[in-house]
Design an enzyme around this catalytic site. Structure first.
Site, PDB file in Angstrom:
ATOM      1  N   LYS A   1       0.955  -0.934   0.356  1.00 45.73           N
ATOM      2  CA  LYS A   1       0.182   0.191   0.220  1.00 45.73           C
ATOM      3  C   LYS A   1       0.996   1.421   0.156  1.00 45.73           C
ATOM      4  O   LYS A   1       1.702   1.394   0.257  1.00 45.73           O
ATOM      5  CB  LYS A   1      -0.759   0.657   1.486  1.00 45.73           C
TER       6      LYS A   1
ATOM      7  N   SER B   1      -9.755   2.434   2.195  1.00 46.54           N
ATOM      8  CA  SER B   1      -8.532   2.775   2.194  1.00 46.54           C
ATOM      9  C   SER B   1      -7.490   2.377   0.953  1.00 46.54           C
ATOM     10  O   SER B   1      -6.977   2.222   0.057  1.00 46.54           O
ATOM     11  CB  SER B   1      -7.949   4.311   2.846  1.00 46.54           C
TER      12      SER B   1
ATOM     13  N   SER C   1     -10.382  -0.557   6.060  1.00 42.43           N
ATOM     14  CA  SER C   1      -9.512   0.340   5.533  1.00 42.43           C
ATOM     15  C   SER C   1      -8.842  -1.487   4.466  1.00 42.43           C
ATOM     16  O   SER C   1      -8.326  -1.303   3.529  1.00 42.43           O
ATOM     17  CB  SER C   1      -8.334   1.206   5.406  1.00 42.43           C
TER      18      SER C   1
END
Length: 508
Positions: free
Chosen positions: A96, A171, A195
């Site tokens: 990420k 996210s 997320s």
């Protein structure tokens, strides 16, 4: 780089911001008194700070074009090889883009960090490489990670491989989309309100938010220390177990991990579900939403939970009224926490005994100072409301929410004294449409924050929470979330593997 002493006028302006009055003579006096401290700052400039290790060679990689990035899920592609041996040997892992990989650009979904290249590898990145994994690149994410949709990323919306008109969730949307599309088997996500679990549920993959403090965040950009989690998003339960085996455990640079207790996650794959006691959380169902698919989602998840009966588990309904207040406690914790640490604290905050990625701090400070208007509407909302609450109510509600988190955690723990697992829908409905480019601010923000009723309470309580795909509604995946005792990820992995082996969620 010598520290410039403040001018008399600067000291008067600072004093005025606190409601104090300094004459020119007062300010000059204080300026003189500061010389000794400023000499210490000058000495700090001369000293070399320790850096997180960068153990393996790599090239910088490249930003992929649209033809090899159809879901807009990659921010950057790379090919970083580690030891070649270990539990992740032969596995490609996407990282990420809020986690540092040395020499590889990091944007964290935001124009504020555009152009930043980290000089360190996050602890989890080093552990992946040490365990034989290959870093395949950086997965796109939401602007500073403050959205559970997938439309606030500065490089454009991240699209769901099951239907590109729909959100991946966020996210960690790029991480989930890359796994769902088959680009990688594994990815790292972050979770402060859902997320990891939101995009995993909406993309039909497996996402585990570990117990708070099990996986270090060293070298990652946080939102708020007391709810920050890092964990695996994978295409199978076995790969979740493998990735967690590699990244979990104490880290001298992250004081949150002092109490971490690891387990035999690969061994748990054969434990099965027989004899488990599963609590169906009544308050996790029937959320009053504007989405007509909520009832269908509830039905799919209840049917999936009932499958555990055929696997030898006991399934009973329980009530935890505190679950309804979990989102309110979370709001009190994260809004002021994020405004103070992530934004005003220039991506790192202060006054804690962990590792500070100073290059990230400096890059964020430069970017934020130069272009604050370039952040997403959700980040602006966090800053404006968080700062208002700070200035007008003097942290009262943040502090009260931090105290109330104990009662929320205790309410779940009381159930977990009798039961092994709490089961609920991960998200009350399947993926929503990506808002139009000209959508109103109200629509834009609602689509980013309207789905976390079941996920965010467990960021506050710190319990491990594992979303596994369990069916489809209108052709889009839905997830079942299994919540366990602190540091008891093994039970969740065993139950999830039993369900995965017994069913095909795509046909449910």
């Amino acid at each position: 780089m010598a520290v410039r002493p403040p001018t008399v006028r600067q000291l008067q302006e600072i004093a005025g911001s606190f409601g104090m009055t300094l004459t020119s003579e007062d300010a000059a006096s204080f300026r003189g008194l500061m010389q000794g401290s400023i000499a210490s700052y000058d000495r700090l400039d001369e000293l070399s700070e320790p850096k997180l290790p960068v153990k393996y060679p790599r090239a910088a990689g490249y930003r992929p074009g649209a033809e090899e990035n159809p879901w807009n899920a990659w921010y950057w592609k790379a090919d970083i090889r580690g030891s070649g041996n270990g539990v992740l040997a032969g596995k490609k892992v996407a990282i990420k883009d809020n986690i540092c990989v040395a020499g590889v650009p990091m944007m964290n979904g935001s124009r504020v960090l555009e152009g930043y290249v980290p000089d360190v590898d996050a602890t989890v990145v080093t552990r992946i490489l040490d365990n034989g994994g290959m870093v395949a690149g950086k997965a796109a994410c939401e602007d500073l990670c403050f959205s559970a949709g997938s439309h606030t990323c500065a490089t454009g919306p991240i699209r769901n491989p099951h239907n590109p008109e729909y959100s991946t969730g966020g996210s960690s949307g790029g991480s989930a989309a890359l796994v769902a599309a088959g680009d990688v088997e594994m990815a790292l996500g972050g979770d402060q309100g859902g997320s990891i679990r939101t995009p995993s549920a909406w993309c039909g993959v497996y996402g585990l938010k570990p117990t708070w403090g099990l996986v270090p965040m060293t070298g990652g950009m946080p939102i708020s220390y007391s709810v920050d989690h890092c964990g695996p998003i994978c295409n199978s339960v076995e790969n979740v177990a493998r990735l967690l085996t590699a990244i979990a455990g104490t880290d001298e640079h992250d004081p949150r991990t002092i109490a971490a207790r690891t387990g035999d996650y690969l061994g748990a794959l054969g434990k099965g579900a027989r004899g488990l006691k599963i609590a169906v959380l009544r308050e996790g169902f029937g959320h009053p939403t504007n989405d007509q698919r909520t009832a269908a989602t509830d039905a799919k998840v209840r049917a999936a939970i009932d499958e555990f009966k055929t696997l030898g588990a006991t399934v009973e309904e329980v009530s935890v009224p505190w679950h309804y207040d979990g989102p309110h406690v979370w709001t009190g914790v994260i809004l002021e926490g994020a405004a103070e640490m992530m934004i005003k604290g220039y991506a790192m905050g202060n006054n804690w005994m962990g590792y500070y990625t100073t290059s990230l701090q400096e890059a964020f400070a430069r970017g934020w100072t130069a272009k604050p208007d370039n952040v997403s509407e959700t980040v602006k909302l966090v800053l404006l409301l968080g700062e208002y609450m700070h200035r007008v109510y003097h942290n009262r509600y943040h502090s009260k929410a931090q105290n109330l988190r104990v009662l929320l955690r205790n309410a779940y723990d009381e159930v977990l004294k009798t039961y092994d697992i709490i089961a609920i829908p991960t998200i009350p409905f399947p993926a929503t449409r990506i808002p139009a480019a000209d959508a109103s601010r109200e629509v834009y923000v609602d689509a980013a924050l309207n789905m976390q009723q079941n996920t965010c309470p467990f960021d506050v309580s710190g319990h491990p929470a594992f979303t596994i795909p369990c069916g489809k509604v209108d052709g889009l995946p839905v997830g079942m979330m299994l919540v366990g005792k602190h540091f008891d990820e093994t039970t969740l992995i065993g139950a999830a593997k039993a369900f995965e082996s017994a069913t095909d969620w795509r046909l449910r």
